[in-house]
Each structure stands twice: as structure tokens, then as C-alpha cells.
Write an enzyme that holds these catalytic residues in place. Structure first.
Site, PDB file in Angstrom:
ATOM      1  N   GLU A  42       1.025  -1.250  -0.049  1.00  0.00           N
ATOM      2  CA  GLU A  42       0.361  -0.036   0.394  1.00  0.00           C
ATOM      3  C   GLU A  42       0.735   1.290  -0.057  1.00  0.00           C
ATOM      4  O   GLU A  42       2.368   1.096   0.690  1.00  0.00           O
ATOM      5  CB  GLU A  42      -0.931  -0.076   1.213  1.00  0.00           C
ATOM      6  CG  GLU A  42      -2.040   1.033   1.593  1.00  0.00           C
ATOM      7  CD  GLU A  42      -2.481   0.575   2.833  1.00  0.00           C
ATOM      8  OE1 GLU A  42      -3.822   1.713   2.974  1.00  0.00           O
ATOM      9  OE2 GLU A  42      -2.047   0.034   3.250  1.00  0.00           O
ATOM     10  N   LYS A 112      -9.210   1.906  -1.491  1.00  0.00           N
ATOM     11  CA  LYS A 112      -9.898   1.295   0.048  1.00  0.00           C
ATOM     12  C   LYS A 112     -11.286   1.764   0.271  1.00  0.00           C
ATOM     13  O   LYS A 112     -11.970   2.857   0.143  1.00  0.00           O
ATOM     14  CB  LYS A 112      -8.522   1.831   0.659  1.00  0.00           C
ATOM     15  CG  LYS A 112      -8.960   1.086   2.084  1.00  0.00           C
ATOM     16  CD  LYS A 112      -7.221   1.318   3.159  1.00  0.00           C
ATOM     17  CE  LYS A 112      -7.380   0.748   4.157  1.00  0.00           C
ATOM     18  NZ  LYS A 112      -5.739   1.642   4.433  1.00  0.00           N
ATOM     19  N   CYS A 150      -4.966  -3.918   2.831  1.00  0.00           N
ATOM     20  CA  CYS A 150      -4.539  -3.318   4.345  1.00  0.00           C
ATOM     21  C   CYS A 150      -6.197  -3.364   5.486  1.00  0.00           C
ATOM     22  O   CYS A 150      -6.548  -4.964   5.728  1.00  0.00           O
ATOM     23  CB  CYS A 150      -4.284  -1.792   4.870  1.00  0.00           C
ATOM     24  SG  CYS A 150      -2.757  -2.179   5.998  1.00  0.00           S
TER      25      CYS A 150
END
Length: 265
Positions: A42, A112, A150
Site C-alpha cells: 500500500e 480502499k 490493508c
């Protein structure tokens, strides 16, 4: 036929040019070891801790210079590169995006969904959440791959949606912040997402001191088949799609479940 997937662990910095140079070196190592897909962390394009106004100044569109550089690297080595990108947002905030790139261009992108407003952090002060869209799934050498980021790992619905969309391997770009029990959480969640969805999971993190490191590839039974450790480096695993079929014959959990996943209002 197996597909070699590499996780490439490094610590991105507040210098996109330096990050691209390090990515090029890691991809070269992975390709030399036979990798067809290379997963990077990321925020691979730009990272600063703590976050500040430089995020927006260094954000780029999905088809911007960073992605062009990834395409050149992918073309040079004949691989698909998956990496975190700081993407230009619509307002003052940026987007936390992952792109999958090969010689033809962008194969898939993912913004995300769940922002890291936990463990004393406030990612949402700087980053806008991604829209809920059809899960991004693409194929390399016949293996269907999904991508995610993540903190989304803590929400099992995200991986389940990718599995429902046909992903046989889930690629995770992460900056898993260190802290009490955080390495335990990282390992446990990666194994759980693989087991409950009977898919491969390949995840790349930042190394210490900011991340926990331990980038790894986990098989559909939850066995860790390749890992990096706590330094900069590459690990390669050979993913066999037939392994998924074998596991699902013994453990048909996806077929037996009685619930689907729908967005909250």
C-alpha cells in the site's frame, strides 16, 4: 499449470522517483525467480508518516506517471505488477488505490473501502473511502485474481465478495501499522481469509519500524507457503488453481453457506 506470484516488501518513502527505482529492482528479482505477478505494498507511490498536506501534492490519477512507470517495469519483465497508488481525489482528500498493471496498461483498480480510523489513527482525515462497486477480478495465465487493501482485511465481507466474483487468489497491498498484537492480527486475518474462502491470499506489507513486515502467501487451507520476514525482500510461491478445486471438494464451505453479502445503507 501453476502461476508464480511474488510478494515484494519494501518501505515506500516521500519520494516517488526513489520508490519507482526500488520497485524496479524488486520486480527484477521476482521475475528472475519466475514470478508472473508481483504484489507490492500500500502507498507504494508515496508515503509519509505522519500524514500531511504533501499527500495531495503527490497524488496522481490512476493513469498518471506512477502507473506509466509500473507499466514500463511490467513490460520489461513480462509480469503483472500490483501496487498501492496515492490517487487524486475529488475534493481536498486523496484516494488510497491499488492498481494492477501489465504491458497493456491498467487491468484493474481498487479504492480502499474501509479507512483506518482505529488504533489511534485517522486515515479518513486525509483519504476518502472508495465507492462500493463490482469487485475487481482479472486473470493472469488463467488464474483469477482479486485485489484489496490493508484495513479491508478486517472486514470478511470484502474478501467474500471477491471470492463470489470468481477470485481464486486475493492480492493484498498493505501498510499494517505496528503495535501490540498487530503482527498476530496480521497473520491470523490473512490465514482466516484464505481458509474461510478457500482461496490463495498473497499480501505485501511495509517492513518495520512502521509496518509489521511478514509479507506472505497463504494457500486455501491456511498454510503459509512463502514469506519475507522483516526486511526488504521478495518471496515467490507457485499457485495451483487445481489446489482450490481439491480443497473445495473436501471443504465446500462456500457452496454450503446460507448468507450472501449486501452493502449497508
Amino acid at each position: 499449470m501453476t502461476v508464480a506470484v511474488a510478494v515484494a516488501q519494501f518501505a515506500p518513502v516521500a519520494d516517488t522517483g526513489r520508490n519507482i527505482a526500488e520497485i524496479a529492482e524488486l520486480v527484477a528479482v521476482a521475475a528472475d525467480r519466475g514470478a508472473r505477478v508481483v504484489v507490492l505494498p500500500e502507498y507504494s507511490s508515496y508515503f509519509v508518516d505522519p500524514f500531511d498536506a504533501s499527500l495531495r501534492a503527490n497524488a496522481q490519477p490512476v493513469d498518471g506517471p506512477f502507473t506509466v512507470a509500473l507499466r514500463e517495469i511490467a513490460t520489461t519483465h513480462g509480469v503483472t505488477v500490483v501496487a498501492g497508488l496515492l490517487e487524486t481525489g475529488e475534493g481536498e482528500r486523496v484516494r488510497n488505490t491499488v492498481v494492477a498493471v501489465d504491458e497493456t496498461g491498467v487491468l484493474a483498480s481498487y479504492r480502499k473501502l474501509h479507512l483506518y480510523d482505529a488504533f489511534g489513527q485517522r486515515e479518513s482525515d486525509w483519504v476518502e473511502p472508495g465507492e462500493i462497486v463490482r469487485p475487481p477480478v482479472f486473470a493472469v495465465d488463467g488464474l483469477r485474481l482479486g485485489i484489496m487493501t490493508c484495513y479491508d482485511l478486517r472486514f470478511p465481507e470484502v474478501t467474500r465478495l471477491l471470492a463470489d466474483a470468481g477470485a481464486e487468489a486475493v492480492l493484498v497491498a498493505a501498510e499494517w501499522v505496528r503495535g501490540p498484537l498487530k503482527e498476530h492480527h496480521w497473520r491470523t486475518l490473512l490465514h482466516a481469509r484464505a481458509i474461510e474462502n478457500t482461496v490463495f491470499v498473497a499480501a505485501s506489507d511495509h517492513p518495520p519500524p512502521l509496518g509489521v513486515g511478514h509479507s506472505m502467501v497463504v494457500d486455501p487451507q491456511g498454510a503459509e507457503v512463502a514469506a519475507v520476514g522483516t526486511g526488504t525482500g521478495v518471496a515467490v510461491a507457485h499457485l495451483d488453481p487445481e489446489a482450490i478445486s481439491r480443497v473445495r471438494r473436501v471443504n465446500p464451505a462456500l457452496a454450503l453457506r446460507r448468507f450472501g453479502v449486501v452493502p449497508r445503507d
